[in-house]
Design a protein around this motif. Sequence first.
Motif, PDB file in Angstrom:
ATOM      1  N   ASP B 151       0.826  -1.210   0.000  1.00  0.00           N
ATOM      2  CA  ASP B 151       0.000   0.000   0.000  1.00  0.00           C
ATOM      3  C   ASP B 151       0.860   1.259   0.000  1.00  0.00           C
ATOM      4  N   GLU B 152       1.938   1.223   0.781  1.00  0.00           N
ATOM      5  CA  GLU B 152       2.874   2.342   0.838  1.00  0.00           C
ATOM      6  C   GLU B 152       4.273   1.799   1.018  1.00  0.00           C
ATOM      7  N   ALA B 153       5.253   2.623   0.663  1.00  0.00           N
ATOM      8  CA  ALA B 153       6.647   2.227   0.867  1.00  0.00           C
ATOM      9  C   ALA B 153       7.478   3.483   1.047  1.00  0.00           C
ATOM     10  N   PHE B 154       8.550   3.370   1.812  1.00  0.00           N
ATOM     11  CA  PHE B 154       9.429   4.534   1.979  1.00  0.00           C
ATOM     12  C   PHE B 154      10.894   4.115   2.116  1.00  0.00           C
ATOM     13  N   ASN B 155      11.769   5.068   1.807  1.00  0.00           N
ATOM     14  CA  ASN B 155      13.218   4.878   1.953  1.00  0.00           C
ATOM     15  C   ASN B 155      13.603   5.324   3.359  1.00  0.00           C
ATOM     16  N   TYR B 156      13.914   4.371   4.193  1.00  0.00           N
ATOM     17  CA  TYR B 156      14.194   4.716   5.602  1.00  0.00           C
ATOM     18  C   TYR B 156      15.407   5.632   5.742  1.00  0.00           C
ATOM     19  N   LYS B 157      16.286   5.631   4.746  1.00  0.00           N
ATOM     20  CA  LYS B 157      17.479   6.474   4.816  1.00  0.00           C
ATOM     21  C   LYS B 157      17.134   7.953   4.662  1.00  0.00           C
ATOM     22  N   GLU B 158      15.956   8.224   4.137  1.00  0.00           N
ATOM     23  CA  GLU B 158      15.554   9.625   3.986  1.00  0.00           C
ATOM     24  C   GLU B 158      14.775  10.135   5.179  1.00  0.00           C
ATOM     25  N   GLU B 159      14.568   9.285   6.158  1.00  0.00           N
ATOM     26  CA  GLU B 159      13.780   9.686   7.329  1.00  0.00           C
ATOM     27  C   GLU B 159      14.718  10.084   8.462  1.00  0.00           C
ATOM     28  N   GLN B 160      14.582  11.322   8.919  1.00  0.00           N
ATOM     29  CA  GLN B 160      15.374  11.780  10.068  1.00  0.00           C
ATOM     30  C   GLN B 160      14.856  11.131  11.344  1.00  0.00           C
ATOM     31  N   ASP B 161      13.553  10.894  11.370  1.00  0.00           N
ATOM     32  CA  ASP B 161      12.889  10.478  12.605  1.00  0.00           C
ATOM     33  C   ASP B 161      11.957   9.303  12.274  1.00  0.00           C
ATOM     34  N   TYR B 162      12.383   8.112  12.668  1.00  0.00           N
ATOM     35  CA  TYR B 162      11.577   6.923  12.349  1.00  0.00           C
ATOM     36  C   TYR B 162      10.189   7.000  12.988  1.00  0.00           C
ATOM     37  N   ASN B 163      10.129   7.573  14.190  1.00  0.00           N
ATOM     38  CA  ASN B 163       8.818   7.681  14.856  1.00  0.00           C
ATOM     39  C   ASN B 163       7.848   8.483  14.005  1.00  0.00           C
ATOM     40  N   ALA B 164       8.339   9.605  13.464  1.00  0.00           N
ATOM     41  CA  ALA B 164       7.480  10.459  12.645  1.00  0.00           C
ATOM     42  C   ALA B 164       7.067   9.732  11.366  1.00  0.00           C
ATOM     43  N   ALA B 165       8.004   9.002  10.773  1.00  0.00           N
ATOM     44  CA  ALA B 165       7.689   8.268   9.542  1.00  0.00           C
ATOM     45  C   ALA B 165       6.594   7.237   9.798  1.00  0.00           C
ATOM     46  N   LEU B 166       6.722   6.518  10.902  1.00  0.00           N
ATOM     47  CA  LEU B 166       5.730   5.468  11.191  1.00  0.00           C
ATOM     48  C   LEU B 166       4.376   6.074  11.517  1.00  0.00           C
ATOM     49  N   LYS B 167       4.381   7.222  12.202  1.00  0.00           N
ATOM     50  CA  LYS B 167       3.111   7.908  12.500  1.00  0.00           C
ATOM     51  C   LYS B 167       2.423   8.330  11.196  1.00  0.00           C
ATOM     52  N   ARG B 168       3.242   8.703  10.207  1.00  0.00           N
ATOM     53  CA  ARG B 168       2.683   9.155   8.926  1.00  0.00           C
ATOM     54  C   ARG B 168       2.002   7.987   8.194  1.00  0.00           C
ATOM     55  N   TYR B 169       2.641   6.857   8.190  1.00  0.00           N
ATOM     56  CA  TYR B 169       2.091   5.715   7.441  1.00  0.00           C
ATOM     57  C   TYR B 169       1.092   4.900   8.264  1.00  0.00           C
ATOM     58  N   PHE B 170       1.204   4.999   9.586  1.00  0.00           N
ATOM     59  CA  PHE B 170       0.303   4.235  10.472  1.00  0.00           C
ATOM     60  C   PHE B 170      -0.286   5.182  11.519  1.00  0.00           C
ATOM     61  N   PRO B 171      -1.171   6.102  11.113  1.00  0.00           N
ATOM     62  CA  PRO B 171      -1.696   7.053  12.111  1.00  0.00           C
ATOM     63  C   PRO B 171      -2.422   6.354  13.258  1.00  0.00           C
ATOM     64  N   ASP B 172      -2.985   5.173  13.005  1.00  0.00           N
ATOM     65  CA  ASP B 172      -3.684   4.450  14.078  1.00  0.00           C
ATOM     66  C   ASP B 172      -2.854   3.299  14.639  1.00  0.00           C
ATOM     67  N   GLY B 173      -1.592   3.235  14.292  1.00  0.00           N
ATOM     68  CA  GLY B 173      -0.700   2.234  14.881  1.00  0.00           C
ATOM     69  C   GLY B 173      -0.528   0.984  14.027  1.00  0.00           C
ATOM     70  N   ILE B 174       0.372   0.155  14.504  1.00  0.00           N
ATOM     71  CA  ILE B 174       0.807  -1.045  13.777  1.00  0.00           C
ATOM     72  C   ILE B 174       0.342  -2.296  14.541  1.00  0.00           C
ATOM     73  N   ASP B 175      -0.342  -3.187  13.838  1.00  0.00           N
ATOM     74  CA  ASP B 175      -0.739  -4.457  14.472  1.00  0.00           C
ATOM     75  C   ASP B 175       0.379  -5.493  14.388  1.00  0.00           C
ATOM     76  N   ILE B 176       1.061  -5.507  13.250  1.00  0.00           N
ATOM     77  CA  ILE B 176       2.060  -6.550  12.993  1.00  0.00           C
ATOM     78  C   ILE B 176       3.343  -5.923  12.468  1.00  0.00           C
ATOM     79  N   TYR B 177       4.457  -6.285  13.072  1.00  0.00           N
ATOM     80  CA  TYR B 177       5.750  -5.837  12.538  1.00  0.00           C
ATOM     81  C   TYR B 177       6.581  -7.064  12.202  1.00  0.00           C
ATOM     82  N   PHE B 178       6.937  -7.192  10.943  1.00  0.00           N
ATOM     83  CA  PHE B 178       7.821  -8.265  10.499  1.00  0.00           C
ATOM     84  C   PHE B 178       9.216  -7.668  10.462  1.00  0.00           C
TER      85      PHE B 178
END
Lengths: 294, 294
Positions: B151-178
């Motif tokens: 559904d979405e994809a991002f380059n983690y190397k371009e993210e200064q703040d992983y928390n902010a990146a995850l909030k952007r793609y998962f505003p309601d949180g993550i059920d499963i992390y592989f």
Amino acid sequence: MGEEIRYKQVIFSNYVKTSVKESDLSLRTSKIQLKIPCGCDGVVLVKNLYLSIDPFILALMKNQELDLPSFTLDSKLCMPGMTAYVGFFKFCSPKKGETVYVSAASGAVGQLVGQFAKIAGCYVVGSAGNKEKSAFALMKVDLLKNKFRFDEAFNYKEEQDYNAALKRYFPDGIDIYFDNVGGKMLEAVLNSMRLNGRVALCGMISQYNSLEQPEGVHNLINALVKRVRMEGFFTSDHYHLYPKFLEMVVPLIKEEKITYVEDIAEGIESAPGALFGLYSGRNVGKLLVVVARE
Amino acid sequence: MGEEIRYKQVIFSNYVKTSVKESDLSLRTSKIQLKIPCGCDGVVLVKNLYLSIDPFILALMKNQELDLPSFTLDSKLCMPGMTAYVGFFKFCSPKKGETVYVSAASGAVGQLVGQFAKIAGCYVVGSAGNKEKSAFALMKVDLLKNKFRFDEAFNYKEEQDYNAALKRYFPDGIDIYFDNVGGKMLEAVLNSMRLNGRVALCGMISQYNSLEQPEGVHNLINALVKRVRMEGFFTSDHYHLYPKFLEMVVPLIKEEKITYVEDIAEGIESAPGALFGLYSGRNVGKLLVVVARE
């Protein structure tokens, strides 16, 4: 018109930053009318006789973004017993002959986990202690071995190297870790876990207090390599197991196959001190404050 | 008397301390007689056509005390596919409508996990990248969205703040992390996990290389408060599920409902370079070295 009475309150004055301080709590005397408001049929006045002092309270006193549930009525009903039952039997999946390590083992939950582990046919070691090496810590360790019948027990405050201590008590590794403390002890345990081990994350008392930044666990790769299951749980999610818990525990209490120690402080004025004591390991067993005797 | 041939070897010369270096591997040309020793009936000579280059190799090249199994023959048979299948369906227990995050998603395992998650009716986001911001990283992200249908994809190397990146793609949180990477990304994910979330610990590529000391995860209290299950697994423990895996996957491949990308390097001389490239994110998909074409 109801009777007007004076009563004492412990007021939560400031969000806690690291350690809870005396100034974060204050005592106040107020007046209240013991009267049920008009039009409220079927309402009763409740008088609290006991307060439950639990490690988790500090997490609720911090102004941090954790999805913490509010206390519910249920959480004054046999919580430590149910926590030990659910955490050990559901989340640790014990098998006869397995090795079990319990931290904060002289606490309300830990003392029962150890006894459940013995009933399940496991080898169980508990750690306890307090901030100073003291006769009090010795007494806790003695209690674990001689009253609660743990196979071994140690004062973690006397151990320079947790890895070495765990190797001494578990030369072949740990199958089950009932974690009440988190942090550096969890890290050491991960080094000693056996293949397909289980870690029930029940509490992280070492992380609630005294730390600006929680300690890092640097060796989670052990959880991968050793196929360890680590799982956090809240007892309140599992109250459907309450009848099963009673079915198991009531006969064991009657037959004196499990025993219990409570640590009771007198008067609501003692509540802040009891809370401070909890985080420096000054309690033994379930910590309660008697507000009134009747 | 068998034919004497010259052949090339990649020699493992030194235990790796932090990053794998060119001097840790060397190329050598040797001679061997293609002859089965006398008295060895039923023995066959095997010619390797392909080498599998996997992130886990580095862990085996370090002289550290981890209970690591040796490679077995099975671990060249469909390992990434089985790893994705076992890790996702058995350890993540996906339910329709849940949110799934896959790190190192353009790798051999990740690309399949994402596709399995879509088949299970989940919302799935993958991250990929390499050491430099580059067109190559863009290509990986594009592949995730347009070839593998994340559904979405991002380059983690371009993210200064992983928390902010995850909030952007998962505003309601993550059920499963592989989890294929561990370290700081795992820490950020724990902040975004939903209640009763699951983390499959499949790999920790961020921790295998480049680090004197593995990164600490400082917020495991989230696993407790959010009742998260974290579990490490090895595919080799679950080969009894292989028939079920084939039953599911073969029709999906035939119907072109899942697709696959391989990254093939030519000649055994390219093996060390392929391994270095793996740890700097220079591969896309399953990394192989062709030793011989026939």
